[in-house]
Motif scaffolding. Structure first.
Motif, mmCIF file in Angstrom:
data_model
loop_
_atom_site.group_PDB
_atom_site.id
_atom_site.type_symbol
_atom_site.label_atom_id
_atom_site.label_comp_id
_atom_site.label_asym_id
_atom_site.label_seq_id
_atom_site.Cartn_x
_atom_site.Cartn_y
_atom_site.Cartn_z
ATOM 1 N N GLN A 169 0.863 -1.160 0.000
ATOM 2 C CA GLN A 169 0.000 0.000 0.000
ATOM 3 C C GLN A 169 0.910 1.223 0.000
ATOM 4 O O GLN A 169 2.099 1.130 0.341
ATOM 5 N N ALA A 170 0.370 2.360 -0.377
ATOM 6 C CA ALA A 170 1.112 3.611 -0.261
ATOM 7 C C ALA A 170 1.259 3.936 1.229
ATOM 8 O O ALA A 170 0.422 3.554 2.048
ATOM 9 N N TYR A 171 2.336 4.635 1.563
ATOM 10 C CA TYR A 171 2.556 5.030 2.953
ATOM 11 C C TYR A 171 3.416 6.285 2.997
ATOM 12 O O TYR A 171 3.982 6.701 1.995
ATOM 13 N N MET A 172 3.482 6.872 4.178
ATOM 14 C CA MET A 172 4.272 8.082 4.370
ATOM 15 C C MET A 172 5.664 7.725 4.849
ATOM 16 O O MET A 172 5.835 7.110 5.909
ATOM 17 N N LEU A 173 6.656 8.097 4.081
ATOM 18 C CA LEU A 173 8.049 7.875 4.442
ATOM 19 C C LEU A 173 8.398 8.757 5.642
ATOM 20 O O LEU A 173 8.056 9.938 5.670
ATOM 21 N N GLY A 174 9.041 8.177 6.608
ATOM 22 C CA GLY A 174 9.474 8.925 7.785
ATOM 23 C C GLY A 174 8.452 9.019 8.895
ATOM 24 O O GLY A 174 8.697 9.679 9.897
ATOM 25 N N ALA A 175 7.303 8.356 8.732
ATOM 26 C CA ALA A 175 6.273 8.414 9.774
ATOM 27 C C ALA A 175 6.781 7.756 11.048
ATOM 28 O O ALA A 175 7.410 6.699 11.005
ATOM 29 N N SER A 176 6.519 8.415 12.179
ATOM 30 C CA SER A 176 6.966 7.890 13.465
ATOM 31 C C SER A 176 6.176 8.546 14.586
ATOM 32 O O SER A 176 6.112 9.777 14.644
ATOM 33 N N GLY A 177 5.589 7.735 15.437
ATOM 34 C CA GLY A 177 4.813 8.284 16.551
ATOM 35 C C GLY A 177 3.696 9.179 16.038
ATOM 36 O O GLY A 177 2.902 8.774 15.209
ATOM 37 N N THR A 178 3.692 10.421 16.493
ATOM 38 C CA THR A 178 2.649 11.357 16.053
ATOM 39 C C THR A 178 3.049 12.122 14.793
ATOM 40 O O THR A 178 2.233 12.828 14.219
ATOM 41 N N TYR A 179 4.309 11.986 14.373
ATOM 42 C CA TYR A 179 4.753 12.651 13.142
ATOM 43 C C TYR A 179 4.256 11.850 11.947
ATOM 44 O O TYR A 179 4.563 10.660 11.815
ATOM 45 N N PRO A 180 3.484 12.479 11.049
ATOM 46 C CA PRO A 180 2.868 11.729 9.948
ATOM 47 C C PRO A 180 3.814 11.361 8.804
ATOM 48 O O PRO A 180 3.428 10.630 7.899
ATOM 49 N N GLY A 181 5.034 11.826 8.828
ATOM 50 C CA GLY A 181 5.961 11.547 7.733
ATOM 51 C C GLY A 181 6.048 12.721 6.776
ATOM 52 O O GLY A 181 5.414 13.754 6.979
#
Length: 77
Positions: free
Chosen positions: A43-55
Motif C-alpha cells: 500500500q502507499a505510505y508516508m516515508l518517515g512516519a513515526s509516533g505522532t509525526y505523519p511523515g
C-alpha cells in the motif's frame, strides 16, 4: 516541509489506498527518466512516519525495483 504540503502528501496516500489494491499495474518514472512497467507490492505510505509525526513523502513499493518510489512518479496503466 510546510504543513500544507505534508497534508497534501497524507491525502495522496489516503486516496491511493482507497482506489488501488496491491498488485495494481503501473508505470514508474525512474531516477534516470526511463519509464518502467511494474506492479505495486505494498500500500502507499508516508516515508518517515513515526509516533505522532505523519511523515514527509508519499511513497509505494514496486515489484522488482529496490526502494520506495514517490507516488507522484507512479501512474496507473
Amino acid at each position: 516541509m510546510s504543513r500544507k504540503k505534508q497534508e497534501t502528501q497524507v491525502d495522496l496516500v489516503y486516496e491511493w489506498n482507497k482506489n488501488f489494491e496491491i498488485g495494481t499495474e503501473v508505470i514508474v518514472t525512474k531516477d534516470d527518466g526511463s519509464k518502467v512497467s511494474t506492479k505495486t507490492i505494498s500500500q502507499a505510505y508516508m516515508l518517515g512516519a513515526s509516533g505522532t509525526y505523519p511523515g514527509h513523502t508519499a511513497v509505494i513499493m514496486l515489484d522488482e525495483i529496490s526502494g520506495a518510489y514517490e507516488l507522484d512518479r507512479v501512474l496507473v496503466k
